[in-house]
Scaffold this active site. Structure first.
Site, PDB file in Angstrom:
ATOM      1  N   HIS A  67      58.205  20.274  64.771  1.00 30.79           N
ATOM      2  CA  HIS A  67      57.109  20.098  63.816  1.00 30.79           C
ATOM      3  C   HIS A  67      55.977  19.273  64.437  1.00 30.79           C
ATOM      4  O   HIS A  67      56.234  18.224  65.038  1.00 30.79           O
ATOM      5  CB  HIS A  67      57.633  19.408  62.548  1.00 30.79           C
ATOM      6  CG  HIS A  67      58.372  20.341  61.659  1.00 30.79           C
ATOM      7  ND1 HIS A  67      59.624  20.834  62.004  1.00 30.79           N
ATOM      8  CD2 HIS A  67      58.051  20.933  60.495  1.00 30.79           C
ATOM      9  CE1 HIS A  67      60.028  21.668  61.062  1.00 30.79           C
ATOM     10  NE2 HIS A  67      59.095  21.756  60.144  1.00 30.79           N
ATOM     11  N   GLU A  86      46.825  24.990  57.445  1.00 35.07           N
ATOM     12  CA  GLU A  86      46.503  25.055  56.008  1.00 35.07           C
ATOM     13  C   GLU A  86      47.161  23.908  55.244  1.00 35.07           C
ATOM     14  O   GLU A  86      46.553  23.260  54.399  1.00 35.07           O
ATOM     15  CB  GLU A  86      46.961  26.410  55.441  1.00 35.07           C
ATOM     16  CG  GLU A  86      46.102  27.584  55.915  1.00 35.07           C
ATOM     17  CD  GLU A  86      46.702  28.946  55.522  1.00 35.07           C
ATOM     18  OE1 GLU A  86      46.137  29.974  55.925  1.00 35.07           O
ATOM     19  OE2 GLU A  86      47.752  28.971  54.820  1.00 35.07           O
ATOM     20  N   GLN A  88      48.227  20.971  56.376  1.00 32.41           N
ATOM     21  CA  GLN A  88      47.679  19.659  56.727  1.00 32.41           C
ATOM     22  C   GLN A  88      46.281  19.479  56.136  1.00 32.41           C
ATOM     23  O   GLN A  88      45.940  18.402  55.644  1.00 32.41           O
ATOM     24  CB  GLN A  88      47.676  19.464  58.255  1.00 32.41           C
ATOM     25  CG  GLN A  88      49.068  19.440  58.843  1.00 32.41           C
ATOM     26  CD  GLN A  88      49.151  18.645  60.147  1.00 32.41           C
ATOM     27  OE1 GLN A  88      48.385  17.707  60.367  1.00 32.41           O
ATOM     28  NE2 GLN A  88      50.115  18.989  60.976  1.00 32.41           N
ATOM     29  N   ILE A 121      57.242  15.633  56.520  1.00 32.01           N
ATOM     30  CA  ILE A 121      57.146  15.604  55.053  1.00 32.01           C
ATOM     31  C   ILE A 121      56.451  16.887  54.631  1.00 32.01           C
ATOM     32  O   ILE A 121      55.667  17.451  55.391  1.00 32.01           O
ATOM     33  CB  ILE A 121      56.354  14.349  54.591  1.00 32.01           C
ATOM     34  CG1 ILE A 121      56.497  14.122  53.073  1.00 32.01           C
ATOM     35  CG2 ILE A 121      54.872  14.474  54.971  1.00 32.01           C
ATOM     36  CD1 ILE A 121      55.960  12.764  52.626  1.00 32.01           C
TER      37      ILE A 121
END
Ligand SMILES: NC(=O)NC1=NC(=O)NC1=O
Length: 174
Positions: A67, A86, A88, A121
């Protein structure tokens, strides 16, 4: 695309469409293709979740390491995947003040140094303030706790990406 169409896909098309529901981990999608036919979207999501849960700790940490950091170098250099870009952007990661950006960068590095994998997250379920708060708080957790918490967030990201791929077409097929 509805679940019937999903079940009819050969594995090349299945991986091509669903290969990034877990960020940069197409092997998961390629593996669960064998579990078709999926009765519902939830069944596909459950198959992915079970595959992840069955992995050893190193495998789970490997997923987390795929990630990109939030507001990290991939965002700065424009090398995020479409989905991550998109997600973020919606969480305001591309509109941080210089102070917020340096705080994110420092906390991300602190987290990675402590755990050996990045802070993950589900950005679409959090705003900028909550992400910074969670990052600060979670830095104090134990590694095993953060490994599981990060995987929980990966599953939330996966669910939203799946819904975007399967449900979003449904309204068009009235
Ligand atoms: N480190 C991260 O949490 N990255 C991300 N979370 C998302 O929801 N999209 C990401 O790129």
């Amino acid at each position: 695309m509805d679940i019937t169409a999903v079940n009819a896909l050969n594995y090349e098309d299945f991986v091509s469409i669903f290969g990034n529901v877990v960020e940069k981990c197409p092997i998961i999608t390629a593996a669960v293709w064998s579990r078709r036919p999926f009765v519902t979207l939830n069944a596909l999501e459950a198959a992915i979740s079970e595959f992840i849960d069955d992995l050893p700790e190193s495998g789970k940490e490997g997923i987390l390491r795929c990630h990109p950091d939030l507001a990290g170098r991939d965002l700065q250099s424009g090398t995020l995947t479409r989905e991550s870009r998109e997600e973020q952007a919606r969480a305001g990661m591309d509109a941080l003040s210089s102070g917020e950006a340096s705080r994110m960068s420092r906390l991300n590095e602190e987290y990675k140094t402590r755990f050996g994998f990045p802070f993950v997250i589900c950005a679409r379920m959090n705003d900028k303030a909550n992400i910074l708060r969670q990052l600060t708080e979670r830095c104090g957790n134990e590694r095993a706790v953060e490994r599981e918490r990060g995987i929980e967030e990966v599953k939330k990201i996966c669910r939203l990406r799946l819904q975007g791929l399967v449900l979003c077409d449904a309204p068009n097929k009235l």
